[in-house]
Design a protein around this motif. Structure first.
Motif, PDB file in Angstrom:
ATOM      1  N   HIS A 113      37.436  28.323  44.907  1.00  0.00           N
ATOM      2  CA  HIS A 113      36.355  27.279  44.808  1.00  0.00           C
ATOM      3  C   HIS A 113      35.702  26.352  45.758  1.00  0.00           C
ATOM      4  CE1 HIS A 113      37.181  27.109  40.633  1.00  0.00           C
ATOM      5  NE2 HIS A 113      38.548  27.379  40.702  1.00  0.00           N
ATOM      6  N   GLU A 114      35.997  27.096  46.532  1.00  0.00           N
ATOM      7  CA  GLU A 114      34.638  27.054  47.941  1.00  0.00           C
ATOM      8  C   GLU A 114      33.374  27.506  48.224  1.00  0.00           C
ATOM      9  OE1 GLU A 114      36.901  28.766  51.794  1.00  0.00           O
ATOM     10  OE2 GLU A 114      38.815  27.443  51.425  1.00  0.00           O
ATOM     11  N   VAL A 115      33.006  27.958  46.775  1.00  0.00           N
ATOM     12  CA  VAL A 115      31.753  28.821  46.968  1.00  0.00           C
ATOM     13  C   VAL A 115      31.222  28.795  45.324  1.00  0.00           C
ATOM     14  CG1 VAL A 115      31.959  30.340  48.867  1.00  0.00           C
ATOM     15  CG2 VAL A 115      32.570  30.749  46.583  1.00  0.00           C
ATOM     16  N   ARG A 116      30.160  28.541  44.931  1.00  0.00           N
ATOM     17  CA  ARG A 116      29.566  28.146  43.639  1.00  0.00           C
ATOM     18  C   ARG A 116      30.404  29.674  42.907  1.00  0.00           C
ATOM     19  NH1 ARG A 116      25.463  26.231  45.217  1.00  0.00           N
ATOM     20  NH2 ARG A 116      25.092  23.627  44.917  1.00  0.00           N
ATOM     21  N   PRO A 117      31.017  29.118  41.185  1.00  0.00           N
ATOM     22  CA  PRO A 117      30.800  30.598  41.134  1.00  0.00           C
ATOM     23  C   PRO A 117      29.924  31.672  40.669  1.00  0.00           C
ATOM     24  CG  PRO A 117      30.952  28.720  39.472  1.00  0.00           C
ATOM     25  CD  PRO A 117      30.358  27.831  40.740  1.00  0.00           C
ATOM     26  N   GLY A 118      30.352  32.658  39.749  1.00  0.00           N
ATOM     27  CA  GLY A 118      29.092  33.767  39.162  1.00  0.00           C
ATOM     28  C   GLY A 118      29.111  34.160  38.704  1.00  0.00           C
ATOM     29  N   ILE A 119      28.278  35.098  38.230  1.00  0.00           N
ATOM     30  CA  ILE A 119      28.029  35.752  36.996  1.00  0.00           C
ATOM     31  C   ILE A 119      28.278  36.506  36.737  1.00  0.00           C
ATOM     32  CG2 ILE A 119      26.016  37.269  35.490  1.00  0.00           C
ATOM     33  CD1 ILE A 119      24.656  34.905  35.784  1.00  0.00           C
ATOM     34  N   THR A 120      28.256  37.961  38.369  1.00  0.00           N
ATOM     35  CA  THR A 120      29.608  38.977  38.780  1.00  0.00           C
ATOM     36  C   THR A 120      30.394  38.098  40.445  1.00  0.00           C
ATOM     37  OG1 THR A 120      29.579  41.251  39.186  1.00  0.00           O
ATOM     38  CG2 THR A 120      27.158  39.822  40.080  1.00  0.00           C
ATOM     39  N   GLY A 121      31.165  39.157  40.343  1.00  0.00           N
ATOM     40  CA  GLY A 121      31.483  39.040  41.757  1.00  0.00           C
ATOM     41  C   GLY A 121      32.161  40.032  42.272  1.00  0.00           C
ATOM     42  N   TRP A 122      33.314  40.078  43.914  1.00  0.00           N
ATOM     43  CA  TRP A 122      34.000  41.413  43.979  1.00  0.00           C
ATOM     44  C   TRP A 122      34.778  41.413  43.770  1.00  0.00           C
ATOM     45  CZ3 TRP A 122      31.922  44.813  48.206  1.00  0.00           C
ATOM     46  CH2 TRP A 122      32.543  45.025  48.400  1.00  0.00           C
ATOM     47  N   ALA A 123      35.470  40.796  42.713  1.00  0.00           N
ATOM     48  CA  ALA A 123      36.450  41.500  41.821  1.00  0.00           C
ATOM     49  C   ALA A 123      36.267  42.276  40.344  1.00  0.00           C
ATOM     50  CB  ALA A 123      37.389  39.517  41.389  1.00  0.00           C
ATOM     51  N   GLN A 124      34.833  41.296  40.610  1.00  0.00           N
ATOM     52  CA  GLN A 124      34.393  41.915  38.760  1.00  0.00           C
ATOM     53  C   GLN A 124      34.449  43.457  39.504  1.00  0.00           C
ATOM     54  OE1 GLN A 124      33.924  38.569  40.188  1.00  0.00           O
ATOM     55  NE2 GLN A 124      34.944  39.174  37.519  1.00  0.00           N
ATOM     56  N   VAL A 125      33.582  43.993  40.329  1.00  0.00           N
ATOM     57  CA  VAL A 125      33.004  45.545  40.450  1.00  0.00           C
ATOM     58  C   VAL A 125      34.368  46.315  41.624  1.00  0.00           C
ATOM     59  CG1 VAL A 125      30.731  44.659  41.613  1.00  0.00           C
ATOM     60  CG2 VAL A 125      32.194  44.926  42.967  1.00  0.00           C
ATOM     61  N   HIS A 126      35.763  44.798  41.149  1.00  0.00           N
ATOM     62  CA  HIS A 126      36.853  46.144  41.448  1.00  0.00           C
ATOM     63  C   HIS A 126      37.709  46.426  40.476  1.00  0.00           C
ATOM     64  CE1 HIS A 126      35.277  45.949  46.134  1.00  0.00           C
ATOM     65  NE2 HIS A 126      35.995  46.608  45.966  1.00  0.00           N
ATOM     66  N   GLY A 127      37.139  46.509  39.709  1.00  0.00           N
ATOM     67  CA  GLY A 127      37.958  46.060  38.005  1.00  0.00           C
ATOM     68  C   GLY A 127      37.628  45.573  37.146  1.00  0.00           C
ATOM     69  N   ARG A 128      36.572  44.322  37.313  1.00  0.00           N
ATOM     70  CA  ARG A 128      36.732  43.612  36.215  1.00  0.00           C
ATOM     71  C   ARG A 128      38.110  42.844  35.684  1.00  0.00           C
ATOM     72  NH1 ARG A 128      32.170  45.607  32.063  1.00  0.00           N
ATOM     73  NH2 ARG A 128      31.796  44.065  31.224  1.00  0.00           N
ATOM     74  N   ASN A 129      38.434  43.147  34.256  1.00  0.00           N
ATOM     75  CA  ASN A 129      39.090  42.153  34.091  1.00  0.00           C
ATOM     76  C   ASN A 129      40.876  43.459  33.801  1.00  0.00           C
ATOM     77  OD1 ASN A 129      38.496  39.853  33.070  1.00  0.00           O
ATOM     78  ND2 ASN A 129      37.730  40.421  31.204  1.00  0.00           N
ATOM     79  N   ALA A 130      40.741  44.904  34.120  1.00  0.00           N
ATOM     80  CA  ALA A 130      41.477  45.307  34.564  1.00  0.00           C
ATOM     81  C   ALA A 130      42.184  45.514  35.157  1.00  0.00           C
ATOM     82  CB  ALA A 130      40.897  47.076  33.837  1.00  0.00           C
ATOM     83  N   GLN A 131      42.442  44.587  36.330  1.00  0.00           N
ATOM     84  CA  GLN A 131      43.105  44.037  37.537  1.00  0.00           C
ATOM     85  C   GLN A 131      44.359  42.484  37.774  1.00  0.00           C
ATOM     86  OE1 GLN A 131      39.254  41.278  39.531  1.00  0.00           O
ATOM     87  NE2 GLN A 131      39.510  43.776  40.163  1.00  0.00           N
ATOM     88  N   SER A 132      45.298  43.602  38.234  1.00  0.00           N
ATOM     89  CA  SER A 132      45.593  42.299  38.055  1.00  0.00           C
ATOM     90  C   SER A 132      45.267  41.082  38.650  1.00  0.00           C
ATOM     91  CB  SER A 132      47.160  42.347  38.679  1.00  0.00           C
ATOM     92  OG  SER A 132      46.605  42.337  40.503  1.00  0.00           O
ATOM     93  N   TRP A 133      46.038  39.360  38.646  1.00  0.00           N
ATOM     94  CA  TRP A 133      45.631  38.284  38.714  1.00  0.00           C
ATOM     95  C   TRP A 133      45.882  38.400  40.865  1.00  0.00           C
ATOM     96  CZ3 TRP A 133      42.519  35.142  36.361  1.00  0.00           C
ATOM     97  CH2 TRP A 133      42.912  35.447  35.030  1.00  0.00           C
ATOM     98  N   THR A 134      46.615  38.980  41.216  1.00  0.00           N
ATOM     99  CA  THR A 134      47.012  39.319  42.140  1.00  0.00           C
ATOM    100  C   THR A 134      45.996  39.628  42.638  1.00  0.00           C
ATOM    101  OG1 THR A 134      49.687  38.524  42.124  1.00  0.00           O
ATOM    102  CG2 THR A 134      48.358  39.693  44.159  1.00  0.00           C
ATOM    103  N   GLN A 135      45.575  40.931  42.341  1.00  0.00           N
ATOM    104  CA  GLN A 135      44.565  41.194  42.852  1.00  0.00           C
ATOM    105  C   GLN A 135      43.241  40.622  43.449  1.00  0.00           C
ATOM    106  OE1 GLN A 135      44.554  44.445  40.502  1.00  0.00           O
ATOM    107  NE2 GLN A 135      45.775  46.224  41.872  1.00  0.00           N
ATOM    108  N   ARG A 136      42.629  40.331  41.692  1.00  0.00           N
ATOM    109  CA  ARG A 136      41.501  39.161  41.417  1.00  0.00           C
ATOM    110  C   ARG A 136      41.944  37.788  42.234  1.00  0.00           C
ATOM    111  NH1 ARG A 136      38.930  36.458  36.268  1.00  0.00           N
ATOM    112  NH2 ARG A 136      38.995  38.940  35.422  1.00  0.00           N
TER     113      ARG A 136
END
Length: 185
Positions: A113-136
């Motif tokens: 939350h130190e930056v504005r949330p985005g429509i896309t992000g680094w986590a999304q290009v590394h697996g979107r919802n198919a990753q664990s919460w820790t990875q996200r």
């Protein structure tokens, strides 16, 4: 971007209205910059179906055929460009999660939350919802630590490729992701 997307936006509004009725837009309070709430706007992808006790059915049971197509193509996110226009979101940044998750975050996880949330992000290009919460959360923190225009342009390019490939749309056995229940970091 909103002007260019207007024809697609209007077509999707009509399709959702005909297939699911009103409301066409889904609005939900989400934590933004510094955790301040804002109203996220997306196209609706789920029905309002309830079980015999009046409780909403699970997401997977409420996701409509059109909703699946909108999510697979990420077209359900198009109304978020309004959130970008009014300064509540950026095109690139950590995806805004649910307000109910805020008290569950560790100090490290809260850094998203130190930056504005985005429509896309680094986590999304590394697996979107198919990753664990820790990875996200690790990917979101990495993004916050390495924020740059070059990184944002890389993320936008990778997002286009991911959307075309329809990769990582949901976690195994879930319509999106399992709920976040908190975890130590």
């Amino acid at each position: 971007m909103l002007v260019l997307l207007l024809p697609a936006f209007l077509g999707l509004l009509l399709m959702i209205r005909v297939s699911m009725g009103s409301p066409v837009l889904f609005r939900q309070r989400r934590p933004g910059l510094r955790g301040r709430p804002f109203t996220l706007i997306k196209f609706r992808t789920m029905s309002e179906a309830h079980d015999s006790t009046g409780k909403l059915l699970p997401d997977g049971a409420r996701l409509t055929w059109l909703g699946r197509a909108l999510r697979a193509s990420s077209a359900d996110e198009l109304p978020e460009f309004w959130n970008v226009l009014i300064g509540e979101m950026s095109i690139v940044g950590p995806r805004p999660l649910l307000m109910e998750y805020l008290p569950l975050y560790s100090t490290t996880q809260m850094r998203r939350h130190e930056v504005r949330p985005g429509i896309t992000g680094w986590a999304q290009v590394h697996g979107r919802n198919a990753q664990s919460w820790t990875q996200r959360f690790d990917l979101d923190r990495w993004y916050v630590d390495h924020l740059s225009l070059g990184l944002d342009l890389t993320i936008i390019w990778r997002t286009v490729r991911r959307v075309i490939a329809r990769d990582g749309i949901s976690a195994d056995g879930h319509a999106t992701m399992p709920p976040f229940t908190g975890q130590p970091q």
